[in-house]
Design a protein around this motif. Structure first.
Motif, PDB file in Angstrom:
ATOM      1  N   MET A  15       0.852  -1.201   0.000  1.00 20.57           N
ATOM      2  CA  MET A  15       0.000   0.000   0.000  1.00 20.57           C
ATOM      3  C   MET A  15       0.883   1.245   0.000  1.00 20.57           C
ATOM      4  SD  MET A  15      -2.912  -1.076   2.803  1.00 20.57           S
ATOM      5  CE  MET A  15      -3.750   0.490   2.571  1.00 20.57           C
ATOM      6  N   ASP A  16       0.484   2.250  -0.777  1.00 18.34           N
ATOM      7  CA  ASP A  16       1.257   3.477  -0.907  1.00 18.34           C
ATOM      8  C   ASP A  16       0.821   4.465   0.163  1.00 18.34           C
ATOM      9  OD1 ASP A  16       3.001   5.336  -1.820  1.00 18.34           O
ATOM     10  OD2 ASP A  16       1.736   6.022  -3.497  1.00 18.34           O
ATOM     11  N   LEU A  17       1.242   4.201   1.395  1.00 17.94           N
ATOM     12  CA  LEU A  17       0.891   5.057   2.522  1.00 17.94           C
ATOM     13  C   LEU A  17       1.919   6.156   2.674  1.00 17.94           C
ATOM     14  CD1 LEU A  17      -0.126   2.350   5.159  1.00 17.94           C
ATOM     15  CD2 LEU A  17      -1.661   3.799   3.827  1.00 17.94           C
ATOM     16  N   PRO A  18       1.551   7.291   3.295  1.00 18.59           N
ATOM     17  CA  PRO A  18       2.538   8.332   3.590  1.00 18.59           C
ATOM     18  C   PRO A  18       3.667   7.765   4.443  1.00 18.59           C
ATOM     19  CG  PRO A  18       0.295   9.141   3.954  1.00 18.59           C
ATOM     20  CD  PRO A  18       0.182   7.667   3.700  1.00 18.59           C
ATOM     21  N   TYR A  19       4.862   8.296   4.208  1.00 13.85           N
ATOM     22  CA  TYR A  19       6.012   7.719   4.918  1.00 13.85           C
ATOM     23  C   TYR A  19       5.896   7.922   6.424  1.00 13.85           C
ATOM     24  CZ  TYR A  19       8.186  12.347   5.637  1.00 13.85           C
ATOM     25  OH  TYR A  19       8.471  13.627   6.044  1.00 13.85           O
ATOM     26  N   GLU A  20       5.181   8.939   6.881  1.00 12.62           N
ATOM     27  CA  GLU A  20       4.991   9.129   8.326  1.00 12.62           C
ATOM     28  C   GLU A  20       4.270   7.919   8.928  1.00 12.62           C
ATOM     29  OE1 GLU A  20       4.790  13.331   6.534  1.00 12.62           O
ATOM     30  OE2 GLU A  20       3.991  11.344   6.072  1.00 12.62           O
ATOM     31  N   TRP A  21       3.266   7.427   8.205  1.00 12.79           N
ATOM     32  CA  TRP A  21       2.523   6.264   8.692  1.00 12.79           C
ATOM     33  C   TRP A  21       3.411   5.023   8.702  1.00 12.79           C
ATOM     34  CZ3 TRP A  21      -3.332   5.646   7.958  1.00 12.79           C
ATOM     35  CH2 TRP A  21      -3.977   6.891   8.142  1.00 12.79           C
ATOM     36  N   GLN A  22       4.203   4.862   7.653  1.00 15.24           N
ATOM     37  CA  GLN A  22       5.057   3.673   7.559  1.00 15.24           C
ATOM     38  C   GLN A  22       6.113   3.655   8.653  1.00 15.24           C
ATOM     39  OE1 GLN A  22       6.445   2.758   3.564  1.00 15.24           O
ATOM     40  NE2 GLN A  22       4.798   4.007   2.658  1.00 15.24           N
ATOM     41  N   ILE A  23       6.763   4.795   8.880  1.00 18.09           N
ATOM     42  CA  ILE A  23       7.804   4.851   9.917  1.00 18.09           C
ATOM     43  C   ILE A  23       7.180   4.707  11.296  1.00 18.09           C
ATOM     44  CG2 ILE A  23       9.600   6.270  10.941  1.00 18.09           C
ATOM     45  CD1 ILE A  23      10.043   7.511   8.186  1.00 18.09           C
ATOM     46  N   GLY A  24       6.034   5.388  11.521  1.00 23.95           N
ATOM     47  CA  GLY A  24       5.370   5.291  12.824  1.00 23.95           C
ATOM     48  C   GLY A  24       4.960   3.868  13.145  1.00 23.95           C
ATOM     49  N   TRP A  25       4.430   3.146  12.154  1.00 24.68           N
ATOM     50  CA  TRP A  25       4.042   1.746  12.370  1.00 24.68           C
ATOM     51  C   TRP A  25       5.267   0.872  12.610  1.00 24.68           C
ATOM     52  CZ3 TRP A  25       0.625  -1.249  14.137  1.00 24.68           C
ATOM     53  CH2 TRP A  25       0.548  -2.594  13.800  1.00 24.68           C
ATOM     54  N   ARG A  26       6.379   1.184  11.919  1.00 23.22           N
ATOM     55  CA  ARG A  26       7.621   0.417  12.115  1.00 23.22           C
ATOM     56  C   ARG A  26       8.142   0.624  13.533  1.00 23.22           C
ATOM     57  NH1 ARG A  26      13.187   0.822   8.474  1.00 23.22           N
ATOM     58  NH2 ARG A  26      14.354  -0.764   9.643  1.00 23.22           N
ATOM     59  N   TYR A  27       8.068   1.843  14.035  1.00 20.16           N
ATOM     60  CA  TYR A  27       8.503   2.098  15.418  1.00 20.16           C
ATOM     61  C   TYR A  27       7.605   1.359  16.412  1.00 20.16           C
ATOM     62  CZ  TYR A  27      11.769   5.816  14.075  1.00 20.16           C
ATOM     63  OH  TYR A  27      12.820   6.524  13.562  1.00 20.16           O
ATOM     64  N   THR A  28       6.320   1.245  16.071  1.00 14.69           N
ATOM     65  CA  THR A  28       5.395   0.526  16.968  1.00 14.69           C
ATOM     66  C   THR A  28       5.766  -0.942  17.083  1.00 14.69           C
ATOM     67  OG1 THR A  28       3.606   2.025  16.327  1.00 14.69           O
ATOM     68  CG2 THR A  28       2.968  -0.034  17.387  1.00 14.69           C
ATOM     69  N   ARG A  29       6.240  -1.522  15.956  1.00 10.70           N
ATOM     70  CA  ARG A  29       6.583  -2.949  15.934  1.00 10.70           C
ATOM     71  C   ARG A  29       8.020  -3.217  16.327  1.00 10.70           C
ATOM     72  NH1 ARG A  29       6.956  -4.927  11.228  1.00 10.70           N
ATOM     73  NH2 ARG A  29       6.931  -2.992  10.036  1.00 10.70           N
ATOM     74  N   ALA A  30       8.841  -2.165  16.462  1.00 11.31           N
ATOM     75  CA  ALA A  30      10.266  -2.360  16.735  1.00 11.31           C
ATOM     76  C   ALA A  30      10.461  -3.022  18.085  1.00 11.31           C
ATOM     77  CB  ALA A  30      10.997  -1.024  16.699  1.00 11.31           C
ATOM     78  N   GLY A  31      11.455  -3.925  18.144  1.00 17.03           N
ATOM     79  CA  GLY A  31      11.714  -4.561  19.430  1.00 17.03           C
ATOM     80  C   GLY A  31      12.878  -5.503  19.401  1.00 17.03           C
ATOM     81  N   ARG A  32      13.532  -5.645  18.243  1.00 18.34           N
ATOM     82  CA  ARG A  32      14.621  -6.616  18.162  1.00 18.34           C
ATOM     83  C   ARG A  32      15.978  -5.949  17.919  1.00 18.34           C
ATOM     84  NH1 ARG A  32      10.548  -8.729  14.943  1.00 18.34           N
ATOM     85  NH2 ARG A  32       9.544 -10.621  15.745  1.00 18.34           N
ATOM     86  N   GLY A  33      16.001  -4.644  17.841  1.00 17.43           N
ATOM     87  CA  GLY A  33      17.250  -3.977  17.479  1.00 17.43           C
ATOM     88  C   GLY A  33      18.288  -3.953  18.578  1.00 17.43           C
ATOM     89  N   GLY A  34      17.919  -4.171  19.781  1.00 15.00           N
ATOM     90  CA  GLY A  34      18.868  -4.111  20.884  1.00 15.00           C
ATOM     91  C   GLY A  34      18.137  -4.151  22.201  1.00 15.00           C
ATOM     92  N   ARG A  35      18.922  -4.162  23.257  1.00 15.14           N
ATOM     93  CA  ARG A  35      18.322  -4.272  24.584  1.00 15.14           C
ATOM     94  C   ARG A  35      17.400  -3.091  24.863  1.00 15.14           C
ATOM     95  NH1 ARG A  35      22.294  -5.280  29.488  1.00 15.14           N
ATOM     96  NH2 ARG A  35      22.515  -7.207  28.273  1.00 15.14           N
ATOM     97  N   ARG A  36      17.852  -1.875  24.477  1.00 15.44           N
ATOM     98  CA  ARG A  36      17.043  -0.690  24.753  1.00 15.44           C
ATOM     99  C   ARG A  36      15.733  -0.725  23.959  1.00 15.44           C
ATOM    100  NH1 ARG A  36      17.830   4.212  27.058  1.00 15.44           N
ATOM    101  NH2 ARG A  36      16.607   5.961  26.251  1.00 15.44           N
ATOM    102  N   ASN A  37      15.827  -1.134  22.684  1.00 18.27           N
ATOM    103  CA  ASN A  37      14.620  -1.233  21.866  1.00 18.27           C
ATOM    104  C   ASN A  37      13.659  -2.260  22.436  1.00 18.27           C
ATOM    105  OD1 ASN A  37      15.181   0.740  20.032  1.00 18.27           O
ATOM    106  ND2 ASN A  37      15.984  -0.634  18.455  1.00 18.27           N
ATOM    107  N   ARG A  38      14.202  -3.381  22.906  1.00 20.19           N
ATOM    108  CA  ARG A  38      13.329  -4.404  23.487  1.00 20.19           C
ATOM    109  C   ARG A  38      12.632  -3.880  24.737  1.00 20.19           C
ATOM    110  NH1 ARG A  38      17.491  -8.053  21.909  1.00 20.19           N
ATOM    111  NH2 ARG A  38      18.422  -7.954  23.997  1.00 20.19           N
ATOM    112  N   PHE A  39      13.344  -3.086  25.524  1.00 13.36           N
ATOM    113  CA  PHE A  39      12.741  -2.535  26.738  1.00 13.36           C
ATOM    114  C   PHE A  39      11.632  -1.543  26.374  1.00 13.36           C
ATOM    115  CE2 PHE A  39      12.640   0.702  30.144  1.00 13.36           C
ATOM    116  CZ  PHE A  39      12.219  -0.116  31.179  1.00 13.36           C
TER     117      PHE A  39
END
Length: 418
Positions: free
Chosen positions: A1-25
């Motif tokens: 889907m061709d969503l605005p990049y703000e939506w794509q990045i915001g959703w990616r931050y919502t799902r983030a959790g494997r990048g490191g200890r701080r991200n997992r926390f």
């Protein structure tokens, strides 16, 4: 889907959790916030549904005995032409049935036992159209109310208190007496118990007696019915219809609907629901504003990302939108999950509660103590939709400050130590 990049990045931050200890926390804190919103919304839906269920049970039991609206005189005068009054009331499309009655307070005595009660004189032919209790007794006890024989139907609690059974006789004492040369003499009359009813409501089972309207007129020395009771198509419209009838009949007729007749109970239930809604909404608010700490930590962790986006041409408004999408996504997930959990629980509470009772070998509503022995539930969209909208609004408000902070990050400052 061709969503605005703000939506794509915001959703990616919502799902983030494997990048490191701080991200997992941070992801863990975000998950806790969503879980808190979900549990708060579910609790609010379940509690209000159970309260609606109890309110409906008590209301139905109450309305199984009393009419929706009563028309009476201010001084207790009788209405020999009650049919004219009923026809005028039926001009309102909500009024479906009408019947006369005579009501008064009495003392009921048997032997040394004595208690106060309300006696209602009814027409056995018309009463079944007015109350479910009368409809249930139509072919049994009501047939035994024959004019001139002075029969009476009493509630099961009154029968237990007076220790009487069908066929026994009780004495009724009228509130007014007969004037004799020796003074005022109390008026007593023996009535034969021709039936015992159970309305499922202690107030009526313990203090209501039904007699034939003809016997009531003779016993209370009135020339006709002292009121007309009305049955409505929609019980929830009782107050509105009552106000309309008051305007139609004018000040000479007293119009009382069931919510005003039982005003203390009705107002107490409404106040209790209002306060419970406020208290549980505060729980949802606490969970929603946990998103503030989550987003603040995310903004602090993503300052270098923000700086890079700014150097690539992203505006402060776009940066703010990214983090608003992240917070709003968490709020939507928590609200939708909580709504589904609350609805599933509310619609299946008659299965869930007995299972818990069997598991812990206990009873939440013992039949020996409470009139209602099961946990009722009545989910209503008028409660559920405002709950979901309130949760979403609180979650959105919680994203504003952290998102604004993110939009104020200066790229040079953020990248100084990178």
């Amino acid at each position: 889907m061709d969503l605005p990049y703000e939506w794509q990045i915001g959703w990616r931050y919502t799902r983030a959790g494997r990048g490191g200890r701080r991200n997992r926390f941070i992801s863990f804190i975000s998950g806790v916030s969503m879980l808190g919103i979900a549990l708060g919304v579910a609790a609010l839906i379940i509690v209000l549904s159970v309260m609606n269920g109890f309110q409906k049970e008590v209301r139905d039991r109450m309305l199984s005995v009393v009419s929706h609206i009563e028309l009476m005189g201010w001084q207790g005068e009788s209405f020999p032409d009650w049919l004219q009054l009923a026809e005028k009331a039926k001009q309102n499309p909500q009024v479906k049935a009408a019947a006369p009655f005579v009501a008064n307070q009495v003392l009921v005595a048997r032997g040394e036992d004595m208690r106060g009660a309300i006696v209602r004189g009814i027409d056995p032919a018309l009463e079944p159209a007015m109350t479910p209790l009368a409809a249930e007794l139509k072919d049994t006890a009501l047939k035994r109310l024959v004019p001139g024989e002075f029969g009476v139907l009493i509630g099961v609690e009154m029968a237990r208190a007076l220790q009487v059974r069908e066929g026994d006789r009780i004495t009724l004492a009228a509130p007014t007496g007969d004037v004799t040369p020796a003074g005022v003499s109390p008026r007593f009359k023996q009535f034969k118990v021709v039936g015992i009813f159970s309305a499922g409501h202690y107030e009526y089972d313990s203090a209501l007696a039904l007699i034939h309207i003809g016997d009531a007129e003779r016993f209370f020395r009135v020339e006709g019915p002292t009121g007309v009771q009305l049955r409505l198509a929609d019980v929830h419209q009782a107050r509105e219809v009552g106000d309309q009838l008051s305007l139609s009949f004018g000040p000479s007729i007293r119009v009382r609907d069931w919510t005003r007749t039982n005003a203390s109970w009705y107002d107490a239930v409404q106040l209790e629901k209002r306060m419970m809604r406020i208290i549980l909404t505060l729980i949802v608010a606490v969970a929603a504003f946990n998103l503030v700490s989550t987003l603040v930590m995310t903004v602090t962790d993503k300052q270098s990302d923000i700086a890079i986006l700014r150097t690539l041409g992203a505006s402060p408004r776009s940066i703010m939108g990214i983090f608003m999408v992240q917070g709003a996504a968490a709020g939507v997930i928590g609200t939708v999950g909580g709504t589904l959990l609350g609805l599933v629980t509310a619609f299946n509470i008659d299965v869930i509660v007995p299972a818990i009772e069997r598991l812990f070998n206990t009873s939440f509503l013992p039949s020996s103590v409470y009139v209602i022995s099961r946990m009722p539930s009545d989910p209503q969209w008028s409660d559920i939709i405002p709950i979901a909208l309130t949760s979403l609004v609180l979650a959105f408000l919680a994203t504003l400050y952290p998102s604004w902070r993110a939009s104020r990050v200066q790229p040079a400052e953020a990248l100084r130590y990178e």
